[in-house]
Scaffold this active site. Structure first.
Site, PDB file in Angstrom:
ATOM      1  N   PRO A  14      -7.663   6.057  -4.043  1.00  0.00           N
ATOM      2  CA  PRO A  14      -7.787   7.447  -4.504  1.00  0.00           C
ATOM      3  C   PRO A  14      -8.359   8.330  -3.392  1.00  0.00           C
ATOM      4  CG  PRO A  14      -8.556   5.940  -6.195  1.00  0.00           C
ATOM      5  CD  PRO A  14      -8.314   5.118  -4.960  1.00  0.00           C
ATOM      6  N   ARG A  15      -7.692   9.453  -3.164  1.00  0.00           N
ATOM      7  CA  ARG A  15      -8.049  10.312  -2.027  1.00  0.00           C
ATOM      8  C   ARG A  15      -8.178  11.746  -2.528  1.00  0.00           C
ATOM      9  NH1 ARG A  15      -4.465  11.823   2.400  1.00  0.00           N
ATOM     10  NH2 ARG A  15      -2.786  10.714   1.348  1.00  0.00           N
ATOM     11  N   ASP A  38       2.747  -3.169   4.371  1.00  0.00           N
ATOM     12  CA  ASP A  38       2.951  -1.782   4.826  1.00  0.00           C
ATOM     13  C   ASP A  38       4.332  -1.679   5.469  1.00  0.00           C
ATOM     14  OD1 ASP A  38       0.107  -0.498   4.529  1.00  0.00           O
ATOM     15  OD2 ASP A  38      -0.217  -2.465   5.415  1.00  0.00           O
ATOM     16  N   HIS A  43      -8.318  -8.314  -0.675  1.00  0.00           N
ATOM     17  CA  HIS A  43      -7.938  -8.712   0.681  1.00  0.00           C
ATOM     18  C   HIS A  43      -8.945  -9.787   1.077  1.00  0.00           C
ATOM     19  CE1 HIS A  43      -5.425  -5.208   0.572  1.00  0.00           C
ATOM     20  NE2 HIS A  43      -4.923  -5.512   1.735  1.00  0.00           N
ATOM     21  N   HIS A 101       0.867  -1.189   0.000  1.00  0.00           N
ATOM     22  CA  HIS A 101       0.000   0.000   0.000  1.00  0.00           C
ATOM     23  C   HIS A 101       0.898   1.231   0.000  1.00  0.00           C
ATOM     24  CE1 HIS A 101      -3.686  -2.291   1.059  1.00  0.00           C
ATOM     25  NE2 HIS A 101      -2.806  -3.118   1.602  1.00  0.00           N
ATOM     26  N   GLU A 135      -8.785 -11.839   5.930  1.00  0.00           N
ATOM     27  CA  GLU A 135      -7.715 -11.245   6.726  1.00  0.00           C
ATOM     28  C   GLU A 135      -7.952 -11.434   8.221  1.00  0.00           C
ATOM     29  OE1 GLU A 135      -7.850  -7.172   5.348  1.00  0.00           O
ATOM     30  OE2 GLU A 135      -5.905  -6.901   6.308  1.00  0.00           O
ATOM     31  N   ASP A 142     -12.044   0.953  -0.886  1.00  0.00           N
ATOM     32  CA  ASP A 142     -12.044   0.736   0.562  1.00  0.00           C
ATOM     33  C   ASP A 142     -13.378   0.098   0.955  1.00  0.00           C
ATOM     34  OD1 ASP A 142     -12.568   1.508   3.490  1.00  0.00           O
ATOM     35  OD2 ASP A 142     -10.502   2.188   3.225  1.00  0.00           O
TER      36      ASP A 142
HETATM   37  P1  IMP Z   1      -3.243   4.048   0.654  1.00  0.00           P
HETATM   38  O1  IMP Z   1      -4.363   3.283   0.027  1.00  0.00           O
HETATM   39  O2  IMP Z   1      -2.092   4.302  -0.280  1.00  0.00           O
HETATM   40  O3  IMP Z   1      -3.722   5.314   1.305  1.00  0.00           O
HETATM   41  O4  IMP Z   1      -2.615   3.114   1.781  1.00  0.00           O
HETATM   42  C1  IMP Z   1      -3.104   3.015   3.110  1.00  0.00           C
HETATM   43  C2  IMP Z   1      -4.457   2.332   3.160  1.00  0.00           C
HETATM   44  O5  IMP Z   1      -4.328   0.980   2.733  1.00  0.00           O
HETATM   45  C3  IMP Z   1      -5.032   2.200   4.578  1.00  0.00           C
HETATM   46  O6  IMP Z   1      -5.775   3.331   4.942  1.00  0.00           O
HETATM   47  C4  IMP Z   1      -5.931   0.969   4.475  1.00  0.00           C
HETATM   48  O7  IMP Z   1      -7.210   1.304   3.981  1.00  0.00           O
HETATM   49  C5  IMP Z   1      -5.242   0.141   3.422  1.00  0.00           C
HETATM   50  N1  IMP Z   1      -4.488  -0.971   4.021  1.00  0.00           N
HETATM   51  C6  IMP Z   1      -3.201  -1.007   4.347  1.00  0.00           C
HETATM   52  N2  IMP Z   1      -2.870  -2.205   4.882  1.00  0.00           N
HETATM   53  C7  IMP Z   1      -3.999  -2.928   4.889  1.00  0.00           C
HETATM   54  C8  IMP Z   1      -4.309  -4.265   5.316  1.00  0.00           C
HETATM   55  O8  IMP Z   1      -3.486  -5.035   5.812  1.00  0.00           O
HETATM   56  N3  IMP Z   1      -5.605  -4.640   5.167  1.00  0.00           N
HETATM   57  C9  IMP Z   1      -6.550  -3.835   4.611  1.00  0.00           C
HETATM   58  N4  IMP Z   1      -6.294  -2.609   4.194  1.00  0.00           N
HETATM   59  C10 IMP Z   1      -5.035  -2.152   4.339  1.00  0.00           C
HETATM   60 ZN    ZN Z   2      -2.886  -5.070   2.358  1.00  0.00          ZN
END
Ligand code: IMP
Ligand code: ZN
Length: 353
Positions: free
Chosen positions: A112-113, A293, A210, A24, A213, A153
């Site tokens: 996307p944010r 991560d 995912h 991520h 999990e 998400d």
């Molecule tokens: P982004 O999507 O680049 O903002 O990366 C961070 C986001 O990835 C977090 O806010 C989570 O929604 C998601 N994320 C990161 N690690 C995990 C995980 O292990 N399980 C589910 N979602 C994750």
């Molecule tokens: Zn993940």
């Protein structure tokens, strides 16, 4: 000494050309990089209310669990990385870090944010990340090639999920290869996303999810729904009953396994040697060791290979089989398949001491 007898140490796993398929973007930003961003912001605004990342996320702290992990993003990292300069700076740093660790092929994922305070739309966010990946890939000095996966998400509405798919389709020719389902496993009802994932697939995008999990996201309804979307890969695959394991094997779905994340976040019972990697490596499905991560759990991919080798007594030959098998599950086209196959075939590190 044959290739099998040579040790698998950290020197070897750092040199090993590696494929990272589950990372991520925001979770991959190092503490040092977050600190740099914080220092820059504080220099511009003495009244900045955010804590120094080195205090908010202390160096060496990796024991984030399912309750503390997701708020780390919503209540801290997203507040720090909240404008174009911080997104650009951190994305470039993440690419540099993966490449410095010996990653040669990266599929980075991000949700996307929009950042309304600085007039940045979700489209702007994706465009900026895609552009940085493009510049990286066009530089011949870079041994690593990077592609993007856009995440839906679990808390998204149907309309938000469809917007992610719209963006993935829009930027498909610029390096977006797939759509992911991520986020807090305790939240949401995945069934509402069926149409969004069907549309992504119909547009030629790949799908990764995912999967199981947490026990909370491993009900029969959820797992059978997710498998009915015909995913190309699955992340984590922890709480998976045998009947679903059989489907994954029959359909040869690639699995993305994240050892340190699962151990530190207590997503599995026990420790490294109890990880389900031990089971999946004995099957014929592509297995991609991944970091998830690295900014939070602090174990780069080279260390994940080393830990897998230590706890499952993997030889260099075992690692070669693993890496070459993972190529089958990458989401980009035949050029990258061919490049990675040649890279492993020609690599002299298999036999060097
Ligand atoms: P982004 O999507 O680049 O903002 O990366 C961070 C986001 O990835 C977090 O806010 C989570 O929604 C998601 N994320 C990161 N690690 C995990 C995980 O292990 N399980 C589910 N979602 C994750
Ligand atoms: Zn993940």
């Amino acid at each position: 000494m044959s290739v099998i007898d040579r040790p698998v140490d950290l020197v070897f796993t750092r040199r090993l050309p590696k494929i990272e398929l589950h990372a991520h973007l925001t979770g991959s930003i190092s503490r040092e990089c977050l600190h740099d961003i914080w220092e820059t912001k504080r220099a511009q605004d003495a009244a900045l209310e955010l804590q120094d990342p080195l205090i908010a996320i202390p160096l060496g702290k990796v024991d984030y669990d399912i309750k503390t992990f997701f708020p780390l993003f919503s209540s801290y990292i997203y507040k720090l990385c909240n404008d174009l300069p911080s997104i650009q700076y951190s994305t470039k740093a993440v690419l540099r870090d993966f490449q410095a660790d010996g990653v040669v092929y990266l599929e980075l994922r991000t949700t996307p944010r929009a950042m309304p305070a600085v007039h940045l739309s979700k489209d702007d966010y994706v465009k900026n990340v895609v552009d940085i990946l493009k510049v990286h890939n066009e530089d011949d000095q870079n041994a690593m090639r990077a592609f993007l996966i856009l995440s839906i998400d679990r808390r998204n509405t149907i309309a938000e999920a469809q917007e992610v798919v719209d963006l993935a389709i829009k930027y498909q020719s610029a390096g977006v290869v797939a759509v992911d389902l991520c986020g807090d496993p305790a939240k949401g009802d995945v069934r509402i996303f069926a149409d969004a994932f069907a549309r992504a697939k119909a547009a030629g995008l790949k799908i990764t999810l995912h999967f199981a999990e947490g026990e909370v996201s491993a009900s029969d309804v959820e797992l059978s729904t997710l498998l009915s979307w015909k995913p190309d890969r699955l992340g984590h695959v922890i709480h998976v009953k045998e009947e679903y394991q059989e489907i994954i094997k029959e359909e040869n779905i690639g699995v993305e396994l994240c050892l340190s994340c699962n151990v530190h976040a207590k997503m599995i019972t026990g420790t490294y040697s109890d990880h389900h990697f031990g089971m999946w490596r004995r099957t014929t499905v592509p297995v991609a060791l991944s970091t998830d991560d690295v900014g939070v759990f602090c174990s780069p991919l080279s260390e994940e290979y080393y830990l897998a080798a230590q706890h499952f007594t993997l030889s260099r030959q075992d690692i070669r089989v693993l890496c070459e098998r993972a190529i089958d599950s990458i989401f980009s086209g035949p050029d990258e398949h061919g490049r990675l196959q040649r890279l492993y075939a020609d690599w002299d590190g298999w036999t060097e001491s």
